[in-house]
Design a protein around this motif. Structure first.
Motif, PDB file in Angstrom:
ATOM      1  N   GLY A 280       0.326   7.156  10.131  1.00 31.29           N
ATOM      2  CA  GLY A 280      -0.742   6.210  10.443  1.00 31.29           C
ATOM      3  C   GLY A 280      -1.582   5.801   9.259  1.00 31.29           C
ATOM      4  O   GLY A 280      -2.593   5.110   9.426  1.00 31.29           O
ATOM      5  N   SER A 281      -1.217   6.231   8.038  1.00 27.01           N
ATOM      6  CA  SER A 281      -1.989   5.857   6.856  1.00 27.01           C
ATOM      7  C   SER A 281      -1.928   4.337   6.654  1.00 27.01           C
ATOM      8  O   SER A 281      -0.868   3.727   6.768  1.00 27.01           O
ATOM      9  CB  SER A 281      -1.443   6.559   5.610  1.00 27.01           C
ATOM     10  N   VAL A 282      -3.070   3.759   6.350  1.00 29.70           N
ATOM     11  CA  VAL A 282      -3.162   2.324   6.110  1.00 29.70           C
ATOM     12  C   VAL A 282      -3.476   2.102   4.644  1.00 29.70           C
ATOM     13  O   VAL A 282      -4.485   2.613   4.135  1.00 29.70           O
ATOM     14  CB  VAL A 282      -4.248   1.677   6.998  1.00 29.70           C
ATOM     15  N   LEU A 283      -2.608   1.369   3.963  1.00 29.34           N
ATOM     16  CA  LEU A 283      -2.817   1.082   2.550  1.00 29.34           C
ATOM     17  C   LEU A 283      -3.421  -0.308   2.399  1.00 29.34           C
ATOM     18  O   LEU A 283      -2.795  -1.299   2.778  1.00 29.34           O
ATOM     19  CB  LEU A 283      -1.493   1.151   1.793  1.00 29.34           C
ATOM     20  N   PRO A 284      -4.630  -0.413   1.876  1.00 27.48           N
ATOM     21  CA  PRO A 284      -5.211  -1.749   1.679  1.00 27.48           C
ATOM     22  C   PRO A 284      -4.467  -2.506   0.594  1.00 27.48           C
ATOM     23  O   PRO A 284      -3.842  -1.915  -0.288  1.00 27.48           O
ATOM     24  CB  PRO A 284      -6.653  -1.434   1.244  1.00 27.48           C
ATOM     25  N   GLN A 286      -3.771  -4.120  -2.657  1.00 27.38           N
ATOM     26  CA  GLN A 286      -4.309  -3.904  -3.991  1.00 27.38           C
ATOM     27  C   GLN A 286      -3.358  -4.493  -5.018  1.00 27.38           C
ATOM     28  O   GLN A 286      -2.148  -4.595  -4.780  1.00 27.38           O
ATOM     29  CB  GLN A 286      -4.503  -2.405  -4.271  1.00 27.38           C
ATOM     30  N   LYS A 287      -3.909  -4.867  -6.151  1.00 26.58           N
ATOM     31  CA  LYS A 287      -3.086  -5.383  -7.233  1.00 26.58           C
ATOM     32  C   LYS A 287      -2.175  -4.274  -7.742  1.00 26.58           C
ATOM     33  O   LYS A 287      -2.589  -3.143  -7.963  1.00 26.58           O
ATOM     34  CB  LYS A 287      -3.978  -5.891  -8.361  1.00 26.58           C
ATOM     35  N   GLY A 288      -0.894  -4.619  -7.913  1.00 24.58           N
ATOM     36  CA  GLY A 288       0.059  -3.649  -8.417  1.00 24.58           C
ATOM     37  C   GLY A 288       0.705  -2.786  -7.359  1.00 24.58           C
ATOM     38  O   GLY A 288       1.528  -1.932  -7.680  1.00 24.58           O
ATOM     39  N   LEU A 289       0.359  -3.013  -6.075  1.00 26.21           N
ATOM     40  CA  LEU A 289       0.949  -2.242  -4.979  1.00 26.21           C
ATOM     41  C   LEU A 289       1.966  -3.106  -4.242  1.00 26.21           C
ATOM     42  O   LEU A 289       1.655  -4.216  -3.819  1.00 26.21           O
ATOM     43  CB  LEU A 289      -0.138  -1.776  -4.008  1.00 26.21           C
ATOM     44  N   LEU A 290       3.178  -2.599  -4.079  1.00 24.31           N
ATOM     45  CA  LEU A 290       4.217  -3.282  -3.324  1.00 24.31           C
ATOM     46  C   LEU A 290       4.475  -2.507  -2.038  1.00 24.31           C
ATOM     47  O   LEU A 290       4.814  -1.322  -2.075  1.00 24.31           O
ATOM     48  CB  LEU A 290       5.514  -3.379  -4.135  1.00 24.31           C
ATOM     49  N   ARG A 291       4.332  -3.177  -0.909  1.00 22.39           N
ATOM     50  CA  ARG A 291       4.589  -2.556   0.389  1.00 22.39           C
ATOM     51  C   ARG A 291       6.019  -2.914   0.797  1.00 22.39           C
ATOM     52  O   ARG A 291       6.271  -3.955   1.391  1.00 22.39           O
ATOM     53  CB  ARG A 291       3.579  -3.046   1.425  1.00 22.39           C
ATOM     54  N   ARG A 318       7.031  -9.884  -9.242  1.00 18.50           N
ATOM     55  CA  ARG A 318       5.730  -9.224  -9.280  1.00 18.50           C
ATOM     56  C   ARG A 318       5.817  -7.978 -10.142  1.00 18.50           C
ATOM     57  O   ARG A 318       6.825  -7.266 -10.111  1.00 18.50           O
ATOM     58  CB  ARG A 318       5.278  -8.816  -7.866  1.00 18.50           C
ATOM     59  N   ARG A 319       4.754  -7.718 -10.892  1.00 16.36           N
ATOM     60  CA  ARG A 319       4.657  -6.473 -11.639  1.00 16.36           C
ATOM     61  C   ARG A 319       3.941  -5.460 -10.756  1.00 16.36           C
ATOM     62  O   ARG A 319       2.837  -5.705 -10.264  1.00 16.36           O
ATOM     63  CB  ARG A 319       3.893  -6.676 -12.934  1.00 16.36           C
ATOM     64  N   VAL A 320       4.573  -4.320 -10.528  1.00 17.42           N
ATOM     65  CA  VAL A 320       4.031  -3.326  -9.605  1.00 17.42           C
ATOM     66  C   VAL A 320       3.925  -1.978 -10.298  1.00 17.42           C
ATOM     67  O   VAL A 320       4.721  -1.636 -11.184  1.00 17.42           O
ATOM     68  CB  VAL A 320       4.891  -3.207  -8.335  1.00 17.42           C
ATOM     69  N   GLU A 321       2.915  -1.211  -9.878  1.00 22.11           N
ATOM     70  CA  GLU A 321       2.689   0.135 -10.408  1.00 22.11           C
ATOM     71  C   GLU A 321       2.838   1.199  -9.331  1.00 22.11           C
ATOM     72  O   GLU A 321       2.997   2.385  -9.652  1.00 22.11           O
ATOM     73  CB  GLU A 321       1.293   0.226 -11.024  1.00 22.11           C
ATOM     74  N   ARG A 322       2.760   0.784  -8.073  1.00 17.66           N
ATOM     75  CA  ARG A 322       2.931   1.699  -6.942  1.00 17.66           C
ATOM     76  C   ARG A 322       3.782   1.008  -5.883  1.00 17.66           C
ATOM     77  O   ARG A 322       3.627  -0.190  -5.655  1.00 17.66           O
ATOM     78  CB  ARG A 322       1.583   2.113  -6.346  1.00 17.66           C
ATOM     79  N   ILE A 323       4.651   1.781  -5.253  1.00 17.67           N
ATOM     80  CA  ILE A 323       5.553   1.229  -4.243  1.00 17.67           C
ATOM     81  C   ILE A 323       5.473   2.086  -2.992  1.00 17.67           C
ATOM     82  O   ILE A 323       5.735   3.297  -3.043  1.00 17.67           O
ATOM     83  CB  ILE A 323       7.006   1.183  -4.751  1.00 17.67           C
ATOM     84  N   ALA A 324       5.096   1.467  -1.873  1.00 23.30           N
ATOM     85  CA  ALA A 324       5.068   2.151  -0.587  1.00 23.30           C
ATOM     86  C   ALA A 324       6.356   1.818   0.159  1.00 23.30           C
ATOM     87  O   ALA A 324       6.699   0.657   0.322  1.00 23.30           O
ATOM     88  CB  ALA A 324       3.851   1.705   0.224  1.00 23.30           C
ATOM     89  N   PHE A 325       7.074   2.863   0.608  1.00 21.74           N
ATOM     90  CA  PHE A 325       8.352   2.633   1.283  1.00 21.74           C
ATOM     91  C   PHE A 325       8.623   3.768   2.254  1.00 21.74           C
ATOM     92  O   PHE A 325       7.852   4.737   2.356  1.00 21.74           O
ATOM     93  CB  PHE A 325       9.487   2.505   0.260  1.00 21.74           C
ATOM     94  N   THR A 326       9.733   3.674   2.962  1.00 22.52           N
ATOM     95  CA  THR A 326      10.116   4.706   3.919  1.00 22.52           C
ATOM     96  C   THR A 326      11.625   4.819   3.976  1.00 22.52           C
ATOM     97  O   THR A 326      12.344   3.921   3.512  1.00 22.52           O
ATOM     98  CB  THR A 326       9.556   4.385   5.322  1.00 22.52           C
TER      99      THR A 326
END
Length: 350
Positions: A280-284, A286-291, A318-326
């Motif tokens: 249930g975590s919600v990631l706002p 943000q610049k550099g974040l790829l969902r 896009r240039r990304v520094e963090r990647i949210a995935f599953t």
């Protein structure tokens, strides 16, 4: 160097739009002066040449030569210029325009011939590569299109649309490459059930709206139906692309994909840490974040030592520094990743 590349990428299209706008405004003023001109026929000739010759010339110098767009776009640019000139000029001042219109049919045949030749060249290059993973169809088609067309933008757009259509029509028969290094990410989220429900709703609504609009405007009814069919192909193609393009833990990198939407290669040397997110975590945003999830909440948040480039649809980057995935099998994925990287997996602190 990168600043120059970015400025060059935007300079030519911006200059083209400004130049075309200047031409159109100038010719609009000239048309309004036709009735007061002592030489209306000569002025009408000048307007015709400006709209049908100068505008395509701007396309050639600023977009074809300046940005590397394929020369075949000169044909639709000329045909569009004929339509604009027909709108600008009064019917009794279109003698020169009628002469220019004689070029339209031969140019259309030339354009069709070029498209056929380019398509055959692309097909030969695709066949010469031999059988391959169906999940790499887009990349192979994009590379072949870029080699044939010479334009990266045109290659990305063409490859995306063709790959999406191919997945929609023929993807059902293809099987994704399976193995210890591949990980699906759509099964637990019921992504397939959602796509199936959307397709059923689309079909039902399209039939009802078509019958309703048919009473007032058959053209509008068929346009809506065509758009709905295209949307259904999109949905089917997106699902098949997700099924055929899993996440991969390869020898020297982690390849994260979400169908044809996003693709990002992460060399193991760029992996700083892997964070496990609580349910249930919600990631706002943000610049550099790829969902990079197709549906539902992400399970992992990958932190990178340095930014990497994520490739999106139609050549978007896009240039990304963090990647949210599953992934659907987290235990197997974590074991495979730790075997190659040895990065500990930490819990979310939020």
């Amino acid at each position: 160097m990168s600043t120059f590349a970015v400025s060059r990428r935007t300079l030519y299209p911006a200059a083209f739009l400004l130049a075309v706008l200047t031409v159109y405004v100038t010719e609009w003023v000239a048309v309004s002066a036709l009735g007061r001109s002592a030489y209306p026929d000569l002025l009408a000739l000048g307007i015709t040449l400006d709209l049908t010759v100068v505008v395509p010339a701007l396309v050639y110098f600023l977009l074809v030569r300046g940005r590397g767009w394929p020369p075949v776009i000169l044909v639709p640019a000329f045909l569009f210029s004929l339509v604009v000139a027909g709108r600008f000029l009064p019917a009794d001042r279109q003698q020169a325009l009628h002469v220019m219109e004689w070029l339209a049919a031969p140019l259309e045949l030339v354009a069709i011939g070029l498209v056929v030749v380019k398509a055959r060249q692309m097909a030969r290059r695709m066949r010469s590569a031999g059988p391959a993973d169906p999940g790499t169809l887009f990349e192979r088609m994009r590379d072949a299109a870029h080699e044939v067309l010479g334009s990266r933008l045109a290659a990305n757009v063409l490859a995306f649309e063709i790959a999406l259509g191919h997945h929609a029509v023929a993807g059902w028969r293809a099987k994704p490459v399976a193995g210890p290094e591949t990980f699906t990410y759509h099964r637990r989220s019921a992504y397939g059930a959602m796509i199936a429900a959307l397709l059923m709703v689309t079909v039902a609504e399209t039939v009802g709206l078509h019958l309703l609009l048919q009473r007032w405007s058959p053209v509008a009814a068929w346009v809506l139906t065509a758009l709905s069919v295209y949307g259904a192909f999109w949905l089917a193609g997106l699902y098949q692309a997700v099924r055929l393009r899993p996440i991969r833990v390869e020898a020297d990198r982690l390849l994260i994909r979400t169908g044809l939407t996003w693709r990002v290669e992460v060399p193991f040397g760029e992996v700083a840490s892997l964070e496990m997110l609580r349910g249930g975590s919600v990631l706002p945003k943000q610049k550099g974040l790829l969902r990079a999830v197709v549906l539902g909440a992400p399970r992992y948040l990958l932190h990178l030592a340095h930014p990497v480039t994520a490739e999106g649809p139609y050549g978007l980057r896009r240039r990304v520094e963090r990647i949210a995935f599953t992934v659907d099998e987290p235990a197997r994925f974590e074991a495979a990743l730790q075997e190659r990287v040895g990065v500990p997996i930490g819990g979310s602190g939020s």
